[in-house]
Design a protein around this motif. Structure first.
Motif, short mmCIF file in Angstrom:
data_model
loop_
_atom_site.label_atom_id
_atom_site.label_comp_id
_atom_site.label_asym_id
_atom_site.label_seq_id
_atom_site.Cartn_x
_atom_site.Cartn_y
_atom_site.Cartn_z
N PHE A 10 36.85 47.86 42.01
CA PHE A 10 38.07 47.73 41.21
C PHE A 10 38.06 46.52 40.27
N TRP A 11 36.88 46.00 39.98
CA TRP A 11 36.77 44.90 39.03
C TRP A 11 36.86 45.41 37.58
N TRP A 12 36.39 46.64 37.35
CA TRP A 12 36.44 47.23 36.01
C TRP A 12 37.43 48.38 35.98
N GLY A 13 38.27 48.39 34.94
CA GLY A 13 39.22 49.48 34.78
C GLY A 13 40.67 49.05 34.75
N TRP A 14 40.94 47.76 34.47
CA TRP A 14 42.32 47.28 34.39
C TRP A 14 42.96 47.79 33.10
N TRP A 15 44.13 48.38 33.17
CA TRP A 15 44.73 48.97 31.98
C TRP A 15 45.54 47.99 31.16
N TYR A 16 46.19 47.02 31.78
CA TYR A 16 47.18 46.18 31.11
C TYR A 16 46.54 45.11 30.23
N ALA A 17 45.65 44.37 30.81
CA ALA A 17 44.96 43.29 30.09
C ALA A 17 43.65 43.02 30.81
N CYS A 18 42.67 42.56 30.04
CA CYS A 18 41.36 42.29 30.63
C CYS A 18 40.52 41.52 29.63
N ALA A 19 39.38 41.04 30.08
CA ALA A 19 38.43 40.38 29.19
C ALA A 19 37.11 41.13 29.14
N GLY A 20 36.78 41.83 30.23
CA GLY A 20 35.48 42.49 30.28
C GLY A 20 34.36 41.46 30.31
N GLN A 21 33.18 41.86 29.89
CA GLN A 21 32.05 40.94 29.85
C GLN A 21 31.95 40.31 28.47
N ASP A 22 31.79 39.02 28.43
CA ASP A 22 31.67 38.27 27.18
C ASP A 22 32.90 38.45 26.28
N GLY A 23 34.05 38.75 26.89
CA GLY A 23 35.26 38.93 26.10
C GLY A 23 35.26 40.19 25.25
N THR A 24 34.40 41.15 25.59
CA THR A 24 34.28 42.37 24.79
C THR A 24 35.17 43.51 25.29
N GLY A 25 35.75 43.35 26.46
CA GLY A 25 36.54 44.43 27.05
C GLY A 25 35.73 45.49 27.75
N ALA A 26 34.40 45.43 27.61
CA ALA A 26 33.50 46.40 28.25
C ALA A 26 32.89 45.78 29.50
N PRO A 27 32.75 46.57 30.56
CA PRO A 27 33.14 47.98 30.72
C PRO A 27 34.52 48.13 31.36
N ASP A 28 35.42 47.23 31.05
CA ASP A 28 36.73 47.23 31.68
C ASP A 28 37.61 48.35 31.14
N VAL A 29 38.03 48.22 29.89
CA VAL A 29 38.87 49.25 29.28
C VAL A 29 38.24 49.79 28.00
N LEU A 30 37.05 49.31 27.67
CA LEU A 30 36.27 49.80 26.53
C LEU A 30 34.87 50.12 27.00
#
Length: 295
Positions: free
Chosen positions: A193-213
């Protein structure tokens, strides 16, 4: 036997018939449920597409995939999904996010950022029961998640898709054609559950990937959580909820493939076999690659 009771032969017939009958009925029930889930998932994505087009009508561009912190930025790290809230009949949650940001610039402070732990059903695939509630993950965070991630193009560094950090892509910028360009695709949140936050996130290197992009051939630069997975690239193929590294690729819990929201608001289901060949071309907005949509 009198009184309407079953005789011994009746019981034997019942015992003989019931297991085969159950074996026939259960798969049929499962197919009906799977079909219903696909319809609901398609509707979720279509409504998201409508919301994104309404946002575009109001702001002359699609929302940023992710908003990078900068001087004067009122809502750092907020995702494109959060900006669609007023257009999916969740203005209440959108207002709460604005109120929370007025109190704290960090979206991970709960409270006041209660949307961070609020489940939005419209952002979840019905086949993933994990998403009915927020989940604890690394570094003491508890977050609500999404099944739908924006397409950043080829990968996190290319920025040749529709959504990426601070993107402001207009529909007129999609030179490959909106019907041949992916806006959003399915991808279950990672096992931890580290990747897939809908509200806000940074992802890797501030790219949002692979979180919500996510990209069609996403890469993994490593880091405090993602380093255990290989560098990639990761491409569209069947995944598993038990495999953390499958967060780096598009896939779904539907049988045989995934749904994708196109730039014209249509929703297409691509099988893994057909989709893997054409997804890289459909992921970019102006690559000029020839791409025939799978049947």
């Amino acid at each position: 036997m009198q009184g309407g009771g079953l005789t011994l032969p009746d019981r034997l017939v019942e015992i003989t018939i019931t297991p085969p009958l159950g074996a026939l009925v259960l798969p049929a029930i499962q197919r009906v449920r799977a079909a219903a889930a696909r319809v609901e998932c398609m509707n979720n994505l279509h409504q998201l597409g409508v919301a994104l087009h309404h946002y575009h009508n109001d702001y002359a561009s699609l929302p940023p995939g992710l908003t990078i912190p900068k001087p004067g930025e009122p809502m750092p790290w907020v995702t494109f999904l959060t900006r669609t809230l007023p257009y999916i009949e969740r203005s209440d949650l959108g207002l709460r996010s604005h109120t929370a940001y007025a109190q704290s610039a960090s979206p991970y402070v709960v409270p006041p950022h209660t949307p961070f732990i609020t489940v939005v059903k419209a952002f979840t695939c019905p086949l993933d029961p994990r998403l009915h509630e927020p989940h604890p993950t690394h570094q003491g965070f508890v977050a609500a998640h999404t099944s739908y991630v924006g397409c950043n193009g080829t990968d996190r560094s290319a920025r040749n898709g529709v959504f990426f950090p601070d993107s402001r892509i207009a529909l007129s910028d999609i030179l490959d054609g909106t019907s041949h360009t992916i806006m959003v695709g399915e991808r279950p949140p990672s096992t931890d559950f580290w990747w897939g936050w809908w509200y806000a996130c940074a992802g890797q290197d501030g790219t949002g990937a692979p979180d919500v992009l996510l990209g069609a051939n996403e890469t993994n630069p490593g880091g405090p959580v993602g380093y255990v997975c290989g560098p990639g690239p990761y491409s569209f193929s069947q995944g598993k909820l038990t495999e953390n590294c499958d967060a780096f690729k598009f896939w779904s819990l539907h049988q045989g493939g995934s749904h994708f929201l196109m730039g014209d608001k249509s929703v297409r289901f691509f099988t893994y076999q057909a989709g893997a060949a054409v997804l890289p071309a459909l992921a970019t907005r102006n690559g000029g690659e020839p791409a025939t949509l799978p049947d």
